[in-house]
Design a protein around this motif. Structure first.
Motif, mmCIF file in Angstrom:
data_model
loop_
_atom_site.group_PDB
_atom_site.id
_atom_site.type_symbol
_atom_site.label_atom_id
_atom_site.label_comp_id
_atom_site.label_asym_id
_atom_site.label_seq_id
_atom_site.Cartn_x
_atom_site.Cartn_y
_atom_site.Cartn_z
ATOM 1 N N SER A 7 0.850 -1.197 0.000
ATOM 2 C CA SER A 7 0.000 0.000 0.000
ATOM 3 C C SER A 7 0.877 1.235 0.000
ATOM 4 N N LEU A 8 0.553 2.169 -0.854
ATOM 5 C CA LEU A 8 1.268 3.440 -0.897
ATOM 6 C C LEU A 8 0.323 4.524 -0.396
ATOM 7 N N GLN A 9 0.822 5.364 0.490
ATOM 8 C CA GLN A 9 -0.029 6.384 1.084
ATOM 9 C C GLN A 9 0.747 7.688 1.224
ATOM 10 N N LYS A 10 0.201 8.782 0.666
ATOM 11 C CA LYS A 10 0.846 10.091 0.806
ATOM 12 C C LYS A 10 -0.031 10.922 1.733
ATOM 13 N N LYS A 11 0.537 11.344 2.845
ATOM 14 C CA LYS A 11 -0.237 11.950 3.939
ATOM 15 C C LYS A 11 -1.419 11.021 4.241
ATOM 16 N N ASP A 12 -2.643 11.497 4.030
ATOM 17 C CA ASP A 12 -3.770 10.606 4.322
ATOM 18 C C ASP A 12 -4.374 9.991 3.060
ATOM 19 N N ALA A 13 -3.812 10.388 1.917
ATOM 20 C CA ALA A 13 -4.409 9.916 0.658
ATOM 21 C C ALA A 13 -3.793 8.600 0.206
ATOM 22 N N LYS A 14 -4.679 7.655 -0.090
ATOM 23 C CA LYS A 14 -4.214 6.346 -0.557
ATOM 24 C C LYS A 14 -3.840 6.454 -2.043
ATOM 25 N N ILE A 15 -2.613 6.078 -2.376
ATOM 26 C CA ILE A 15 -2.179 6.159 -3.778
ATOM 27 C C ILE A 15 -2.405 4.825 -4.486
ATOM 28 N N ALA A 16 -2.017 3.766 -3.822
ATOM 29 C CA ALA A 16 -2.153 2.451 -4.486
ATOM 30 C C ALA A 16 -2.259 1.320 -3.479
ATOM 31 N N ARG A 17 -2.917 0.265 -3.888
ATOM 32 C CA ARG A 17 -2.887 -0.999 -3.145
ATOM 33 C C ARG A 17 -2.764 -2.105 -4.197
ATOM 34 N N CYS A 18 -1.625 -2.731 -4.177
ATOM 35 C CA CYS A 18 -1.344 -3.751 -5.197
ATOM 36 C C CYS A 18 -0.888 -5.056 -4.552
ATOM 37 N N PHE A 19 -0.958 -6.101 -5.345
ATOM 38 C CA PHE A 19 -0.560 -7.429 -4.853
ATOM 39 C C PHE A 19 0.597 -7.977 -5.696
ATOM 40 N N TYR A 20 1.531 -8.567 -5.007
ATOM 41 C CA TYR A 20 2.677 -9.205 -5.674
ATOM 42 C C TYR A 20 2.609 -10.706 -5.461
ATOM 43 N N GLN A 21 2.869 -11.414 -6.528
ATOM 44 C CA GLN A 21 2.893 -12.872 -6.427
ATOM 45 C C GLN A 21 4.304 -13.329 -6.039
ATOM 46 N N THR A 22 4.394 -14.231 -5.086
ATOM 47 C CA THR A 22 5.710 -14.736 -4.667
ATOM 48 C C THR A 22 6.201 -15.802 -5.645
ATOM 49 N N LEU A 23 7.406 -15.596 -6.144
ATOM 50 C CA LEU A 23 7.965 -16.555 -7.098
ATOM 51 C C LEU A 23 8.652 -17.704 -6.356
ATOM 52 N N PRO A 24 8.646 -18.890 -6.955
ATOM 53 C CA PRO A 24 9.252 -20.039 -6.263
ATOM 54 C C PRO A 24 10.749 -19.867 -5.989
ATOM 55 N N SER A 25 11.400 -18.939 -6.682
ATOM 56 C CA SER A 25 12.836 -18.733 -6.414
ATOM 57 C C SER A 25 13.065 -18.005 -5.091
ATOM 58 N N SER A 26 11.995 -17.594 -4.424
ATOM 59 C CA SER A 26 12.135 -16.992 -3.091
ATOM 60 C C SER A 26 12.738 -18.023 -2.146
ATOM 61 N N LYS A 27 13.640 -17.548 -1.318
ATOM 62 C CA LYS A 27 14.333 -18.479 -0.419
ATOM 63 C C LYS A 27 13.959 -18.185 1.028
ATOM 64 N N PRO A 28 13.687 -19.240 1.801
ATOM 65 C CA PRO A 28 13.347 -18.988 3.199
ATOM 66 C C PRO A 28 14.530 -18.423 3.979
ATOM 67 N N SER A 29 15.751 -18.669 3.501
ATOM 68 C CA SER A 29 16.895 -18.076 4.191
ATOM 69 C C SER A 29 18.079 -17.964 3.256
ATOM 70 N N ASN A 30 18.894 -16.963 3.523
ATOM 71 C CA ASN A 30 20.156 -16.841 2.815
ATOM 72 C C ASN A 30 21.108 -17.781 3.529
ATOM 73 N N MET A 31 21.605 -18.767 2.811
ATOM 74 C CA MET A 31 22.387 -19.818 3.460
ATOM 75 C C MET A 31 23.720 -19.334 4.009
ATOM 76 N N ARG A 32 24.135 -18.147 3.611
ATOM 77 C CA ARG A 32 25.424 -17.638 4.074
ATOM 78 C C ARG A 32 25.264 -16.644 5.220
ATOM 79 N N ASN A 33 24.049 -16.120 5.420
ATOM 80 C CA ASN A 33 23.885 -15.087 6.435
ATOM 81 C C ASN A 33 23.802 -15.697 7.820
ATOM 82 N N VAL A 34 24.372 -15.013 8.814
ATOM 83 C CA VAL A 34 24.327 -15.556 10.169
ATOM 84 C C VAL A 34 22.975 -15.333 10.831
#
Lengths: 131, 558
Positions: free
Chosen positions: A46-73
Motif C-alpha cells: 500500500s502506498l499512502q501520501k499523507k492521508d491519501a491512498k495512492i495504491a494498493r497492489c498485490f505481488y505474487q511470490t515466485l518459487p525462487s524466493s528463499k526462506p533463508s540466505n544460506m550464508r547469512n548468520v
C-alpha cells in the motif's frame, strides 16, 4: 515440569521467528509504504501520501524466493515478487511512483535490517516491522 | 536383515573404526613440519597485519559439509586435500587443518589420502611426511570456513593470528581456540575478536557507515599489495578500522549488490612468475569478474561452438550432475534452463520464438519497464500455477538438453534478454570503477610497478535484481541486491603454491581460457568440482576453505 519448559521455549522461539509479517518503509517523510506478508503467496503493498491512498497492489511470490540466505548468520529470507494486480492505483501518481513489475524483499530477523526493492528508479528502501 | 548379520555389520564397523584409530596413532607418522620463515616475503611495515595472496600459505583449513551429498559433493573435501598435496609436488606440503566433528571421520580422510598417494606411487617416506601435515581440528563440520574468522599476522614473528568475528554465530565460540591448539606447534595464535559493527533497527546502515547483510565475514576481507585491505561496502567503518588498522589502508569496494556480497566473489590477487626483470613486489595480478569477458568468449565464431556445459567430469555422477544443474529451485539453474530451452526452439528444427519480440511484448505488458531476465522470467511465470508435473517435465527436458547447446547459442539468448544485459552491463561498469580504484591505490604505494601492473578479467555472468535508473539516467546496481553468478565463480579460487585452483566452471571454454591466462603468467591452473558442495549454496571453494598465510619478520629495524 521439564516438558513444560521445553514447550514454552520452543513455542516462544517459533513465535519470534515467524511473527513479523507487516513492514513499513518510507520513501519521503510524507510517503508511507506498507508491506504485508500475511498471505505469503500474495504479499500486498500500500502506498499512502499523507492521508491519501495512492495504491494498493498485490505481488505474487515466485518459487525462487528463499526462506533463508544460506550464508547469512541471522535469518534472512529473500522474496522474489512479481506484480500481480492493483486494486487501486492513482493514475496521476503512476508515472511519479512507478511500481516495478518485479520486486524483491530482503527480510531480516533480529537486529539486522530489511530492504524492499519496489520502484524502478529507487534503491531498495529500508523497512521496519510495523508496530 | 537377520539379527546375526546386523551384529556382524556392527562389529565390522567397530573394527574398521578401531583400525583407523590405530593407523592414526602409528608412530611412523612424521611430526608436523612448519614452513621456513626466511624464504617468505617480508612482513608489511605500514601497520597492517593482513597479508595478500603473494605471501605463502602456512596452513589450509577445510571441513566437510556438502550442500548436496552427491558423489561430487561428498568427494569435494578429499579432492581438495589431494590437490593441495599434488600442487606442492608432494614435498613441503603446508599443514592441512581439517575441521571435523569426529576423530573417526578424520582418520577416514587420512586413510583415503594415504591410499591416493600409494596409487600415485609416492614413496613411503614421503607419504608419512605428508600425512604428518594433516591435523584434526575437533569442531562440528561446517562448510563456510572462510567466513567465521580472518587470518592476520604478528609482524614481529611472522606467524598467523586468528581473529574470530564477534557477529558470526554459526560456529562454536571456541572454534578459534581449537585452531590455535591444532596449529600451536607452528605458532598459530588467536588475537582480539573483531567487534560487531551491525546496527540495531533504526538508522539505515548504508548511510550510517555500519555493516549490513552478510558483510561481516572473512570472504569480504582480502589483502592487496602495498599493505592494503579490500573490503565490501557492507562492512561498517569501525570494523574496517579493526581490520585495516588505518583508514588509509582501506579499499572499499561495491559488493552489496550481490546476494551474499563478498569481495572474494568479484576480486582476487594472485602471484605471478613473469620473471622478466620486474621488481619482486610487482609480481602479482588482479583478477576480477567480467560478464563482458564471458560473453566475448561465448560469441567467438569458432570456440563459441563448443558445448555450454561439460558433463565429462570423473568427480561427479553423470545422472546426479544433470539433476543438480537443472533443478528449478535454484533461480540460476532456472534462468539457464530457459535460455537452453529457447536456444533449442530457435534451431531450424525447433519451433521458432524470437526472444527480442518477446521482450518487446513484455515491455508493453509491464508498462514499458525493464525486467531482469525477462525471457527466463516470462517462462518461469508460465510455469507458476501449473501442476508439478509440468515443472518436472521442464526440469527433465533441461537435464537432457543442458549439454546440447553451444556457448554461442546461450550467449545469443542472453544478449537478446534486455533485463539480463541491463544487469550485467551495470555489473561490468561497477567492477571497472573498482578495478581503477584498486589500481590507483596500489600504484600510489608501489609506483615502481606502474609499467608492470597486471590485470585479468575472468568470465562470470550474473542473474538477479534489475538495476536502478539514477537521477542522471544511468543504470546503477541495486544495493542491497540479490545477484548471484550463474556458474562457479573463478575469482573464488584458492592458491596452492604456484597453482591457482579454480572451481570447475563446468564450461570447457571458460576453463581453457583460465588455464591459458595462468600459463601466460607462468602460473599453473587446476580445477575442482564444487557445484554441489558450494556453488548451489551461494559460495565456492574460497568461501569453503581458509588459507592461513605467514611472512618474514623484518629484523633490520631492531
Amino acid at each position: 515440569m521439564k516438558f513444560l519448559l521445553v514447550f514454552l521455549l520452543f513455542s516462544h522461539n517459533k513465535t519470534m521467528a515467524k511473527d513479523i509479517t507487516e513492514y513499513e518503509c518510507r520513501l519521503a517523510p510524507d510517503l508511507k509504504i506498507e508491506l504485508s506478508l500475511i498471505d505469503p503467496k500474495l504479499p500486498s503493498v500500500s502506498l499512502q501520501k499523507k492521508d491519501a491512498k495512492i495504491a494498493r497492489c498485490f505481488y505474487q511470490t515466485l518459487p525462487s524466493s528463499k526462506p533463508s540466505n544460506m550464508r547469512n548468520v541471522s535469518t534472512e529470507a529473500s522474496w522474489n515478487l512479481q506484480l500481480s494486480k492493483c486494486e487501486t492505483y492513482n493514475e496521476k501518481m503512476k508515472s511519479e511512483l512507478s511500481l516495478s513489475p518485479m520486486a524483491s524483499f530482503k527480510q531480516a530477523q533480529g537486529a539486522s535490517t530489511s530492504y524492499f526493492r519496489l520502484f524502478t528508479d529507487q534503491q531498495p528502501l529500508l523497512c521496519k516491522p510495523r508496530s | 536383515m537377520p539379527f546375526c548379520d546386523k551384529i556382524f555389520v556392527m562389529k565390522k564397523a567397530q573394527l574398521t573404526k578401531l583400525l583407523l584409530l590405530l593407523t592414526l596413532s602409528t608412530p611412523a607418522t612424521h611430526a608436523l613440519v612448519c614452513p621456513p620463515k626466511d624464504t617468505a616475503p617480508l612482513c608489511p611495515q605500514n601497520g597492517i597485519t593482513l597479508l595478500d595472496e603473494t605471501y605463502p600459505t602456512q596452513s589450509f583449513l577445510i571441513s566437510n559439509l556438502p550442500f548436496i551429498p552427491s558423489k561430487e559433493g561428498r568427494g569435494m573435501t578429499q579432492n581438495f586435500v589431494n590437490k593441495i598435496i599434488k600442487n606442492y609436488d608432494y614435498e613441503n606440503v603446508p599443514q592441512i587443518l581439517m575441521a571435523l566433528d569426529t576423530p573417526e571421520e578424520f582418520a577416514a580422510f587420512k586413510e583415503a589420502t594415504k591410499k591416493d598417494l600409494i596409487n600415485k606411487k609416492v614413496s613411503a617416506d614421503k607419504i608419512e611426511k605428508i600425512l604428518g601435515q594433516l591435523t584434526h581440528v575437533p569442531v562440528p563440520n561446517y562448510n563456510w570456513q572462510q567466513d567465521w574468522f580472518e587470518s592476520f599476522v604478528d609482524v614481529k614473528t611472522g606467524s598467523p593470528v586468528i581473529r574470530s568475528m564477534e557477529s558470526y554465530s554459526r560456529v562454536p565460540p571456541n572454534a578459534g581456540d581449537k585452531i590455535e591448539k591444532a596449529g600451536s606447534s607452528c605458532n598459530i595464535t588467536t588475537g582480539e575478536w573483531l567487534k560487531d559493527n551491525y546496527i540495531n533497527i533504526g538508522d539505515d546502515p548504508r548511510t550510517a557507515n555500519r555493516s549490513f547483510g552478510s558483510g561481516e565475514m572473512g570472504g569480504n576481507i582480502e589483502g592487496a599489495p602495498g599493505g592494503f585491505c579490500m573490503i565490501g561496502d557492507n562492512i561498517g567503518k569501525k570494523l574496517a578500522e579493526q581490520i585495516c588498522n588505518d583508514k588509509k589502508n582501506v579499499i572499499q569496494l561495491q559488493t552489496s549488490w550481490l546476494q551474499v556480497g563478498h569481495v572474494d566473489e568479484l576480486f582476487k590477487i594472485i602471484p605471478t612468475q613473469f620473471n622478466d626483470g620486474r621488481p619482486k613486489e610487482c609480481e602479482f595480478s588482479l583478477m576480477s569478474a567480467s560478464p563482458k569477458k564471458a560473453l566475448d568468449l561465448m560469441k567467438n565464431p569458432t570456440s563459441g561452438l563448443t558445448s555450454f556445459a561439460d558433463f565429462n567430469n570423473p568427480d561427479a555422477d553423470p545422472k546426479e550432475m544433470r539433476e543438480s544443474r537443472s533443478k528449478s529451485t535454484n533461480a540460476g539453474n532456472f534462468y539457464l534452463c530457459n535460455y537452453i530451452k529457447d536456444a533449442m526452439l530457435k534451431r531450424p528444427t525447433g519451433k521458432k520464438i524470437n526472444p527480442a519480440i518477446r521482450s518487446v511484448l513484455l515491455k508493453i505488458l509491464f508498462n514499458n519497464q525493464a525486467l531482469a531476465q525477462d525471457d527466463a522470467m516470462e517462462a518461469y511465470f508460465r510455469n507458476i500455477g501449473k501442476d508439478d508435473k509440468e515443472l518436472m517435465a521442464f526440469n527433465n527436458e533441461c537435464a537432457q538438453n543442458f549439454d546440447k547447446v553451444s556457448n554461442f547459442e546461450v550467449q545469443a539468448m542472453m544478449t537478446a534478454d534486455e533485463g539480463f544485459m541491463s544487469l550485467n552491463n551495470a555489473v561490468d561498469e561497477s567492477i571497472k570503477k573498482d578495478r581503477e580504484l584498486i589500481k590507483s591505490k596500489i600504484l600510489s604505494r608501489l609506483p615502481q610497478c606502474k609499467a608492470w601492473y597486471n590485470e585479468l578479467e575472468v568470465p562470470n555472468l550474473f542473474y538477479g535484481d534489475f538495476p536502478v535508473k539514477n537521477k542522471d539516467g544511468k543504470m546503477e546496481l541495486a544495493r542491497p541486491g540479490i545477484a548471484n553468478s550463474f556458474l562457479p565463480n573463478p575469482t573464488n579460487s584458492v592458491l596452492m603454491n604456484k597453482t591457482v585452483t579454480f572451481p570447475d566452471t563446468g564450461n570447457k571454454l571458460f576453463n581453457s581460457y583460465l588455464s591459458e591466462e595462468m600459463a601466460k603468467k607462468k602460473m599453473k591452473s587446476d580445477f575442482i568440482s564444487t557445484w554441489d558442495y558450494a556453488h548451489l549454496a551461494q559460495g565456492n571453494i574460497h568461501c569453503a576453505s581458509h588459507s592461513i598465510p605467514h611472512c618474514r619478520p623484518n629484523t633490520k629495524g631492531k
